[in-house]
Design a protein around this motif. Structure first.
Motif, PDB file in Angstrom:
ATOM      1  N   UNK A  66       0.828  -1.209   0.000  1.00  0.00           N
ATOM      2  CA  UNK A  66       0.000   0.000   0.000  1.00  0.00           C
ATOM      3  C   UNK A  66       0.864   1.262   0.000  1.00  0.00           C
ATOM      4  N   UNK A  67       2.037   1.203   0.610  1.00  0.00           N
ATOM      5  CA  UNK A  67       2.942   2.361   0.619  1.00  0.00           C
ATOM      6  C   UNK A  67       3.395   2.733  -0.791  1.00  0.00           C
ATOM      7  N   UNK A  68       3.329   1.764  -1.716  1.00  0.00           N
ATOM      8  CA  UNK A  68       3.760   2.005  -3.091  1.00  0.00           C
ATOM      9  C   UNK A  68       2.637   2.574  -3.955  1.00  0.00           C
ATOM     10  N   UNK A  69       1.474   2.857  -3.334  1.00  0.00           N
ATOM     11  CA  UNK A  69       0.377   3.483  -4.056  1.00  0.00           C
ATOM     12  C   UNK A  69      -0.709   2.545  -4.525  1.00  0.00           C
ATOM     13  N   UNK A  70      -0.617   1.269  -4.175  1.00  0.00           N
ATOM     14  CA  UNK A  70      -1.624   0.304  -4.604  1.00  0.00           C
ATOM     15  C   UNK A  70      -2.761   0.219  -3.586  1.00  0.00           C
ATOM     16  N   UNK A  71      -3.913  -0.239  -4.046  1.00  0.00           N
ATOM     17  CA  UNK A  71      -5.069  -0.477  -3.181  1.00  0.00           C
ATOM     18  C   UNK A  71      -5.080  -1.965  -2.836  1.00  0.00           C
ATOM     19  N   UNK A  72      -4.832  -2.288  -1.576  1.00  0.00           N
ATOM     20  CA  UNK A  72      -4.655  -3.680  -1.152  1.00  0.00           C
ATOM     21  C   UNK A  72      -5.880  -4.138  -0.374  1.00  0.00           C
TER      22      UNK A  72
END
Length: 315
Positions: A66-72
């Motif tokens: 999630x820190x990389x910008x993805x929706x987990x």
């Protein structure tokens, strides 16, 4: 890579499997990743929806991805299984996860913060030590009974047994040597349990939510801390009935053809939290029954239902 909108990630210790799909659900990429390459892979992807089975380590990976910008989204494994087409392989599991995460009615597991996981470790460590303490006491009781030495039921009588081990002349030298080690372990475990409980009680006094929880009859610091830690998002439940169903305190439903059939309680969800609530309710019902000071609802229920059924209803 620009076509990827959904990723199913099957976790493992060293070799991970990813299944990447486009907006239409077609497979774009399916490959294995070594542990060190997982975050590197997601750094190169544009923001997308990532599905992971809720399991050991899943909350850590959810936070990092999630820190990389993805929706987990974390999915309970039981909800992923129906999407596995055939057999059991990492590739099939990853494909099933990528399909399950796109379902509009899918239920997800809230991602826990590192602080919530740390608080849960305190509770789980205490639970493990209590279990070991109980096992050691039972072993001591069993060994002493071989020499005709018994004590009254209850952990409060353990001190008497330990004194017998150190001082009773009826025990052979070899038995005293072995049981002394067991007695020392019981005392050491008790000190460790008390140390953890002091930390939990101190935190319960500081936290506003836990202070409100302990005002409920039968709820102490341990139960309050367990609820606060093991239920990361209370707003995810529509009502208290949904919360009770999540805990496994509601009957199983076997309804069909307009006929409603209810069985025993489902015992789903977190077994530790459910057990604690049952124990707290048992104390309240036992006290109310002996002191004859139960509420009208509880008194009416006790008049027509067995004790254990009443405690489950109160929990």
């Amino acid at each position: 890579m620009e076509q990827i909108t959904t990723v199913g990630l099957d976790l493992a210790k060293q070799i991970f499997q990813v299944h990447c799909a486009d907006a239409a659900g077609s497979c774009v990429l399916s490959r294995k990743l070594r542990r060190a390459n997982v975050l590197v892979f997601f750094e190169e992807l544009p923001p997308c929806l990532v599905g992971i089975e809720a399991c050991g380590g899943s909350h850590y990976w959810a936070r990092e991805i999630a820190k990389l910008g993805h929706k987990v989204r974390l999915i309970p494994p039981a909800y992923v299984k129906p999407f596995v087409k055939r057999g059991k392989t990492d590739a099939a599991d990853a494909e099933a996860i990528s399909e399950a995460v796109t379902r509009k009615t899918m239920r997800f597991v809230p991602v826990k913060s590192a602080e919530q996981q740390a608080a849960a470790m305190v509770l789980k460590t205490r639970e493990l030590l209590v279990r070991q303490w109980t096992q050691a006491i039972n072993a001591l009781r069993g060994h002493l009974s071989e020499f005709g030495i018994v004590a009254a039921v209850g952990t409060a009588k353990v001190t008497t047994l330990i004194e017998i081990v150190h001082n009773d002349a009826r025990l052979p030298q070899a038995a005293r040597f072995a049981l002394s080690e067991l007695a020392d372990q019981i005392e050491a475990l008790k000190r460790q349990i008390n140390k953890l409980e002091r930390v939990i009680v101190a935190e319960a006094k500081r936290d506003e939510d836990m202070r409100r929880l302990v005002t409920i009859p039968g709820v102490g610091a341990i139960i309050a801390a367990s609820i606060k830690t093991l239920v990361p998002d209370p707003l995810g439940f529509k009502s208290s009935r949904h919360f009770a169903a999540w805990l496994g305190l509601t009957p199983r439903s076997y309804s069909s053809g307009g006929k409603e059939r209810l069985g025993r309680i489902s015992k789903k969800g977190n077994s530790t939290l459910r057990s604690l609530l049952i124990l707290g309710a048992t104390a309240v019902v036992a006290h109310a029954r002996h002191r004859n000071n139960a509420s009208k609802w509880l008194a009416a229920l006790l008049a027509r239902r067995p004790f254990k059924v009443v405690t489950t209803a109160l929990a």
